[in-house]
Design an enzyme around this catalytic site. Structure first.
Site, mmCIF file in Angstrom:
data_model
loop_
_atom_site.group_PDB
_atom_site.id
_atom_site.type_symbol
_atom_site.label_atom_id
_atom_site.label_comp_id
_atom_site.label_asym_id
_atom_site.label_seq_id
_atom_site.Cartn_x
_atom_site.Cartn_y
_atom_site.Cartn_z
ATOM 1 N N LYS A 142 4.076 2.056 -2.474
ATOM 2 C CA LYS A 142 4.533 3.251 -3.189
ATOM 3 C C LYS A 142 5.989 3.476 -2.804
ATOM 4 C CE LYS A 142 0.021 5.347 -1.899
ATOM 5 N NZ LYS A 142 -0.978 4.719 -2.685
ATOM 6 N N HIS A 172 -7.721 -5.562 0.237
ATOM 7 C CA HIS A 172 -6.470 -4.829 0.401
ATOM 8 C C HIS A 172 -5.703 -5.399 1.602
ATOM 9 C CE1 HIS A 172 -4.117 -1.143 -0.066
ATOM 10 N NE2 HIS A 172 -4.207 -0.916 1.231
ATOM 11 N N TRP A 174 -10.264 0.587 -4.882
ATOM 12 C CA TRP A 174 -9.682 1.909 -4.557
ATOM 13 C C TRP A 174 -8.278 2.036 -5.161
ATOM 14 C CZ3 TRP A 174 -11.051 6.518 -3.264
ATOM 15 C CH2 TRP A 174 -10.271 7.369 -2.469
ATOM 16 N N SER A 200 0.811 -1.211 0.000
ATOM 17 C CA SER A 200 0.000 0.000 0.000
ATOM 18 C C SER A 200 0.853 1.273 0.000
ATOM 19 C CB SER A 200 -0.951 -0.046 1.192
ATOM 20 O OG SER A 200 -2.045 0.752 0.914
#
Ligand code: GTR
Length: 410
Positions: free
Chosen positions: A253, A391, A340, A249
């Site tokens: 990044k 997620h 998302w 998540s």
């Protein structure tokens, strides 16, 4: 009439209470919009890149700078001293299969010190082991039931709170080492906490000291991963050629940005990194650039905010972040219910990035369609899957990363 009115009021109240993301996000593929991606293989002066030499000398540095100037930022130059201290060690961890080492890394600069605590497990009896560097969200002691693991300084969670995300047994049984640290040790995941992060070491103590292109949390966490690698590279039993940075998540990044800059990492894994991670920014699906900048202004450099009203004016897109990892193995993983994070946008991004891998003679993902859930699409040095479920990081994800690394890291 009365009933209808009541229903309307109820519906209104319900909508007001929905998280902003659910109200605003588009999840309809037909509303994604049309877009043209910047070509990773056309340099700023219009030159077509057809040789890896041109990629490495001209285009790669150009793209790296675009991300530094416009999205993640950079850290100011600073002289920072590092000290390593082993504060705990055992050769009888994880049912006797692993060596556990807990290392305190102290950074000093500008009359300030900051400490990070690294938890390292290494498989016993392996002379040169590959290693995962993977930051954690809640503190080292939350990743395991191992009672000897020391709690991270800023952790507010119970011990063993997040063990499901850490397949330590599988990792060790597969002959891999793993190093983790609490990301708060480097940068609090909150606004207005700059002074408590590593930034004072760099002479930055408040938001007023930030330039447009000064990196913030994502850049700082990426810096932390590289500092763990510095330490690991001092160890004889760690294989320098098989070092992997992995993150989930916002920390996905981070792993991408870390691997893009720090080419000592031999492989890079993004787990559900989504917007401003692996997913294409130009697709209007799930989280968007304006939305992420509004919710998390402390993650990216200030300049990134200037694209909120005009995302297509970004001079780069996220496929070029993935391309910066070439020719090293890169793995992008999505989760089916994690809309998302735009799973399709993550896949399309990797597919586009794989063109750069072709310069090195690798097969690309061109021509392959979006794989079915839980199906591995591994071509050349690019790996992708979309796991069923939400997620998260699961054992399926770890199993995939290990298998992919076994095949691709030599
Ligand atoms: C969300 C954020 C995502 C993702 C995620 C996470 O709130 O919108 O970009 O990074 O957090 O880190 O779990």
């Amino acid at each position: 009439m009365k009933k209808n009115y009541a229903t309307l009021v109820m519906a209104g109240l319900f909508l007001m209470n929905l998280p902003a993301q659910a109200q605003e996000a588009n999840y309809d593929e037909s509303n994604v919009g049309t877009y043209t991606l910047p070509d990773a293989l056309t340099s700023l002066n219009g030159q077509q890149v057809i040789k890896k030499k041109t990629w490495e000398k001209i285009r790669r540095p150009e793209i790296l700078k675009l991300f530094q100037d416009n999205e993640y930022g950079i850290l100011p130059n600073a002289k920072i001293k590092t000290n390593y201290r082993i504060i705990e060690e055992s050769d009888n961890a994880l049912e006797g299969k692993a060596i556990r080492r807990q290392v305190e890394i102290t950074f000093s600069g500008n009359n300030q010190t900051r400490k990070m605590l690294v938890l390292l497990y290494m498989p016993k009896g392996v002379k040169k082991c590959p290693v995962f560097v993977a930051p954690n969200f809640q503190g080292n002691a939350t990743t395991t039931i191992d009672p000897a693991v020391i709690e991270s300084q800023f952790s507010t969670y119970e011990r063993a709170h997040q063990t499901s995300r850490w397949s330590y047994d599988r990792i060790i049984n597969s002959g891999y080492a793993v190093a983790t640290f609490h990301y708060y040790d480097i940068y609090f995941d909150a606004n207005g906490k700059l002074a408590e992060t590593i930034y004072p070491l760099f002479g930055i103590t408040s938001d007023d000291d930030l330039q447009d292109n000064t990196g913030k949390a994502i850049t700082a966490w990426a810096w932390g991963c590289s500092r763990v690698l510095d330490y690991l590279l001092t160890l004889k039993n760690i294989d320098k050629k098989r070092t992997i940075v992995m993150g989930h998540s916002r920390l996905g990044k981070t792993s991408l940005w870390c691997g893009a800059q720090d080419q000592r990492f031999a492989m890079v894994i993004s787990n559900n990194s989504g917007c401003s991670g692996a997913a294409l920014s130009r697709r209007n699906y799930g989280e968007t650039v304006p939305r992420i900048n509004k919710s998390f202004p402390w993650w990216f450099c200030n300049k990134y905010q200037s694209y909120n009203q005009n995302v297509p004016s970004l001079p780069m897109d996220q496929h070029e972040l993935l391309a910066l990892i070439a020719p090293r193995p890169v793995y992008v993983a999505s989760a089916q219910e994690d809309r998302w994070a735009d799973p399709r946008g993550e896949f399309l991004s990797l597919q586009e990035a794989s063109k750069v891998y072709a310069l090195y003679g690798y097969d690309t993902l061109q021509g392959y369609s979006f794989p079915a859930p839980n199906e591995h699409l591994w071509k050349g040095n690019c790996g992708y899957h979309m796991r069923t479920g939400v997620h998260d990081v699961t054992d399926f994800d770890w199993q995939s990363y290990i298998e992919f690394a076994d095949r691709h890291l030599k």
